[in-house]
Scaffold this active site. Structure first.
Site, short mmCIF file in Angstrom:
data_model
loop_
_atom_site.label_atom_id
_atom_site.label_comp_id
_atom_site.label_asym_id
_atom_site.label_seq_id
_atom_site.Cartn_x
_atom_site.Cartn_y
_atom_site.Cartn_z
N ILE A 198 0.82 -1.22 0.00
CA ILE A 198 0.00 0.00 0.00
C ILE A 198 0.85 1.27 0.00
CG2 ILE A 198 -2.21 -0.85 0.89
CD1 ILE A 198 0.44 0.61 3.13
N GLY A 199 2.20 1.12 -0.04
CA GLY A 199 3.05 2.29 -0.20
C GLY A 199 3.97 2.61 0.96
N HIS A 256 7.46 3.46 -0.39
CA HIS A 256 7.37 4.73 -1.11
C HIS A 256 7.44 5.89 -0.12
CE1 HIS A 256 5.99 7.96 -3.68
NE2 HIS A 256 4.82 8.03 -3.08
N LYS A 307 14.72 -3.10 8.09
CA LYS A 307 13.58 -4.00 7.89
C LYS A 307 13.90 -5.29 8.62
CE LYS A 307 11.06 -4.47 4.22
NZ LYS A 307 9.76 -3.83 4.55
N ASP A 332 12.42 -3.86 -1.93
CA ASP A 332 12.18 -2.74 -1.02
C ASP A 332 13.45 -2.35 -0.24
OD1 ASP A 332 9.59 -2.53 -1.86
OD2 ASP A 332 8.71 -3.53 -0.12
N GLU A 338 10.85 -0.45 9.25
CA GLU A 338 9.73 -0.72 8.35
C GLU A 338 9.26 -2.16 8.50
OE1 GLU A 338 9.49 1.03 4.24
OE2 GLU A 338 9.37 -1.10 3.70
N ALA A 392 6.74 -5.62 7.95
CA ALA A 392 6.33 -6.42 6.80
C ALA A 392 4.81 -6.56 6.82
CB ALA A 392 6.98 -7.80 6.85
N SER A 403 -1.26 6.98 1.01
CA SER A 403 -0.44 6.83 -0.19
C SER A 403 -1.36 6.52 -1.38
CB SER A 403 0.57 5.69 0.01
OG SER A 403 1.37 5.50 -1.13
#
Length: 230
Positions: free
Chosen positions: A13-14, A17, A37, A52, A115, A117, A175
């Site tokens: 979903i972003g 980004h 991550k 990513d 970030e 998962a 996003s």
């Protein structure tokens, strides 16, 4: 701990980004920032450059940092616990938390973006979710959602889970999704339900400037992020 957990209302979903744009904006402002991550699935070692973690590494200005950013990488595009099992491994939440805390400590007063998962309630282990890791870290959250039809329900559901666990929501970012309703219209419909959580919009494309989001987070989460160790 100078960390911000970037989670979402779901998968694809972003989050990355938003994380990449935020990293660029923080660096422009002279802040010390790093990314981590704890685990990534769907990672193709033959196409690591398209992953990513690679996008995060490029945003940080260090394309070689992919493996440092994501120490647990699994091929299958499944929930991390299942992807790990397919490769003969078992994920342990405490190990991921210890790694994140150590990485944040290395930055001293900088800001570590952790970030997750998938979404807030996506499994990390056989019995624990991203929410369990967020609570264990004690870090504030940046909640990322898409702008697709139905996203308002997903955002509010995620917020209920986070707030029930006493997690601080630093901001919500919408996003832009492909073929979705108007981004501004979605934001206007969502805003009255956020109970004070700051709302930001992230249009698609690399040209999005996350400066306003960066300024908010520096003030609210990491006021000392200019004195860390890169």
């Amino acid at each position: 701990m100078p960390a911000l957990f970037v989670t979402g209302t779901g998968t694809d979903i972003g989050k990355t980004h938003v994380s990449c744009a935020l990293i660029r904006a923080l660096k422009v402002r002279g802040a010390v920032v790093d990314a981590f991550k704890p685990v990534v699935s769907g990672f193709d070692p033959k196409d690591a450059a398209g992953s990513d973690p690679a996008r995060l590494a490029i945003a940080l200005g260090d394309p070689s940092a992919v493996f440092r950013i994501a120490p647990r990488r699994y091929r299958a595009p499944l929930s991390p616990n299942i992807a790990a099992q397919l490769e003969g491994e078992t994920l342990v939440l405490d190990d991921m938390v210890i790694d994140a805390v150590a990485r944040a400590a290395e930055l001293r007063d900088g800001l570590l973006l952790v970030e997750g998962a998938g979404g807030v309630m996506s499994p990390l282990t056989d019995t624990q979710t991203n929410l369990d890791m967020i609570v264990a870290l004690g870090a504030p959250v940046l909640l990322v959602a898409g702008s697709y039809l139905g996203t308002i329900s997903h955002v509010l559901t995620a917020l209920v889970a986070l707030r029930a666990a006493k997690v601080r929501v630093a901001a919500v970012v919408i996003s832009e999704s492909l073929d979705a309703p108007d981004l501004d219209q979605t934001a206007q419909a969502l805003a009255p339900f956020l109970d004070g959580a700051p709302l930001f919009l992230a249009p698609r494309g690399e040209s999005w400037d996350a400066g306003a989001l960066a300024d908010h987070l520096l003030a609210a989460v990491a006021p000392n992020a200019f004195g860390g160790t890169p």
